[in-house]
Design a protein around this motif. Sequence first.
Motif, mmCIF file in Angstrom:
data_model
loop_
_atom_site.group_PDB
_atom_site.id
_atom_site.type_symbol
_atom_site.label_atom_id
_atom_site.label_comp_id
_atom_site.label_asym_id
_atom_site.label_seq_id
_atom_site.Cartn_x
_atom_site.Cartn_y
_atom_site.Cartn_z
ATOM 1 N N SER A 10 -84.556 -6.758 -75.562
ATOM 2 C CA SER A 10 -83.380 -5.965 -75.956
ATOM 3 C C SER A 10 -82.325 -5.957 -74.853
ATOM 4 O O SER A 10 -81.805 -4.904 -74.472
ATOM 5 C CB SER A 10 -83.801 -4.533 -76.300
ATOM 6 N N LEU A 11 -82.031 -7.123 -74.349
ATOM 7 C CA LEU A 11 -81.112 -7.224 -73.212
ATOM 8 C C LEU A 11 -79.707 -6.779 -73.598
ATOM 9 O O LEU A 11 -79.240 -6.991 -74.728
ATOM 10 C CB LEU A 11 -81.102 -8.643 -72.683
ATOM 11 N N LYS A 12 -79.049 -6.170 -72.616
ATOM 12 C CA LYS A 12 -77.701 -5.650 -72.784
ATOM 13 C C LYS A 12 -76.766 -6.322 -71.785
ATOM 14 O O LYS A 12 -77.221 -6.780 -70.729
ATOM 15 C CB LYS A 12 -77.688 -4.139 -72.542
ATOM 16 N N PRO A 13 -75.481 -6.345 -72.074
ATOM 17 C CA PRO A 13 -74.539 -6.943 -71.102
ATOM 18 C C PRO A 13 -74.653 -6.311 -69.712
ATOM 19 O O PRO A 13 -74.479 -7.024 -68.707
ATOM 20 C CB PRO A 13 -73.177 -6.669 -71.735
ATOM 21 N N GLU A 14 -74.977 -5.033 -69.658
ATOM 22 C CA GLU A 14 -75.093 -4.368 -68.355
ATOM 23 C C GLU A 14 -76.339 -4.770 -67.582
ATOM 24 O O GLU A 14 -76.506 -4.380 -66.428
ATOM 25 C CB GLU A 14 -75.055 -2.840 -68.515
ATOM 26 N N ASP A 15 -77.205 -5.570 -68.193
ATOM 27 C CA ASP A 15 -78.349 -6.125 -67.462
ATOM 28 C C ASP A 15 -77.963 -7.387 -66.690
ATOM 29 O O ASP A 15 -78.788 -7.924 -65.942
ATOM 30 C CB ASP A 15 -79.481 -6.471 -68.438
ATOM 31 N N THR A 16 -76.754 -7.848 -66.862
ATOM 32 C CA THR A 16 -76.282 -9.037 -66.147
ATOM 33 C C THR A 16 -76.300 -8.788 -64.641
ATOM 34 O O THR A 16 -75.710 -7.821 -64.156
ATOM 35 C CB THR A 16 -74.860 -9.401 -66.599
ATOM 36 N N ALA A 17 -76.986 -9.664 -63.922
ATOM 37 C CA ALA A 17 -77.142 -9.511 -62.476
ATOM 38 C C ALA A 17 -77.950 -10.681 -61.933
ATOM 39 O O ALA A 17 -78.522 -11.460 -62.703
ATOM 40 C CB ALA A 17 -77.855 -8.195 -62.151
ATOM 41 N N VAL A 18 -78.006 -10.746 -60.618
ATOM 42 C CA VAL A 18 -78.981 -11.618 -59.972
ATOM 43 C C VAL A 18 -80.250 -10.793 -59.776
ATOM 44 O O VAL A 18 -80.190 -9.680 -59.246
ATOM 45 C CB VAL A 18 -78.468 -12.141 -58.621
ATOM 46 N N TYR A 19 -81.364 -11.326 -60.218
ATOM 47 C CA TYR A 19 -82.652 -10.626 -60.139
ATOM 48 C C TYR A 19 -83.476 -11.215 -58.989
ATOM 49 O O TYR A 19 -83.634 -12.436 -58.896
ATOM 50 C CB TYR A 19 -83.391 -10.750 -61.460
ATOM 51 N N TYR A 20 -83.989 -10.299 -58.167
ATOM 52 C CA TYR A 20 -84.726 -10.700 -56.981
ATOM 53 C C TYR A 20 -86.167 -10.201 -57.039
ATOM 54 O O TYR A 20 -86.434 -9.058 -57.459
ATOM 55 C CB TYR A 20 -84.087 -10.111 -55.726
ATOM 56 N N CYS A 21 -87.055 -11.015 -56.560
ATOM 57 C CA CYS A 21 -88.458 -10.666 -56.396
ATOM 58 C C CYS A 21 -88.639 -10.130 -54.975
ATOM 59 O O CYS A 21 -88.041 -10.652 -54.023
ATOM 60 C CB CYS A 21 -89.276 -11.932 -56.606
ATOM 61 N N TYR A 22 -89.465 -9.096 -54.835
ATOM 62 C CA TYR A 22 -89.645 -8.434 -53.532
ATOM 63 C C TYR A 22 -91.110 -8.110 -53.358
ATOM 64 O O TYR A 22 -91.754 -7.550 -54.251
ATOM 65 C CB TYR A 22 -88.801 -7.169 -53.504
ATOM 66 N N ALA A 23 -91.652 -8.460 -52.194
ATOM 67 C CA ALA A 23 -93.050 -8.187 -51.865
ATOM 68 C C ALA A 23 -93.112 -7.255 -50.657
ATOM 69 O O ALA A 23 -92.376 -7.449 -49.687
ATOM 70 C CB ALA A 23 -93.779 -9.485 -51.543
ATOM 71 N N ARG A 24 -93.993 -6.264 -50.720
ATOM 72 C CA ARG A 24 -94.096 -5.331 -49.597
ATOM 73 C C ARG A 24 -95.548 -4.920 -49.366
ATOM 74 O O ARG A 24 -96.283 -4.611 -50.307
ATOM 75 C CB ARG A 24 -93.257 -4.078 -49.845
ATOM 76 N N HIS A 25 -95.923 -4.900 -48.072
ATOM 77 C CA HIS A 25 -97.234 -4.390 -47.662
ATOM 78 C C HIS A 25 -97.060 -3.706 -46.325
ATOM 79 O O HIS A 25 -96.753 -4.371 -45.336
ATOM 80 C CB HIS A 25 -98.253 -5.533 -47.564
ATOM 81 N N VAL A 26 -97.181 -2.409 -46.319
ATOM 82 C CA VAL A 26 -96.986 -1.571 -45.129
ATOM 83 C C VAL A 26 -95.569 -1.821 -44.607
ATOM 84 O O VAL A 26 -94.602 -1.442 -45.255
ATOM 85 C CB VAL A 26 -98.057 -1.848 -44.073
ATOM 86 N N ILE A 27 -95.435 -2.488 -43.451
ATOM 87 C CA ILE A 27 -94.097 -2.689 -42.897
ATOM 88 C C ILE A 27 -93.598 -4.113 -43.080
ATOM 89 O O ILE A 27 -92.517 -4.455 -42.590
ATOM 90 C CB ILE A 27 -94.059 -2.323 -41.399
#
Length: 116
Positions: A85-102
């Motif tokens: 159900s994508l909307k025009p306001e979902d337009t963006a660059v999408y980034y993957c992010y990984a985190r463990h402690v610091i």
Amino acid sequence: QVQLVESGGGLVQPGGSLRLSCAASGFTFSNYAMSWYRQAPGKERELVAGISSTGGVTNYADSVKGRFTVSRDNAKNAVHLQMNSLKPEDTAVYYCYARHVITAYWGQGTQVTVSS
């Protein structure tokens, strides 16, 4: 060498769907919580969805609840974002992010454009 490589972005019409994937390498993926962020032109980067290291806990931005689903496959070192159900306001660059402690890593991003 740590790598987070996103794929699956593209142009889709409003109401359509996309599935983003992020392939991880170079670190112990199953130890890391994973998230998807997005950044639209002229706006700050924002959290879209997150998933714990085991996959047992997920969280979503209010703007995507009920439409997006985050999942991970620790056997394949991958995290996914199913976007419906994508909307025009979902337009963006999408980034993957990984985190463990610091320790944290970012992917290079994939463009999602929702337009008719």
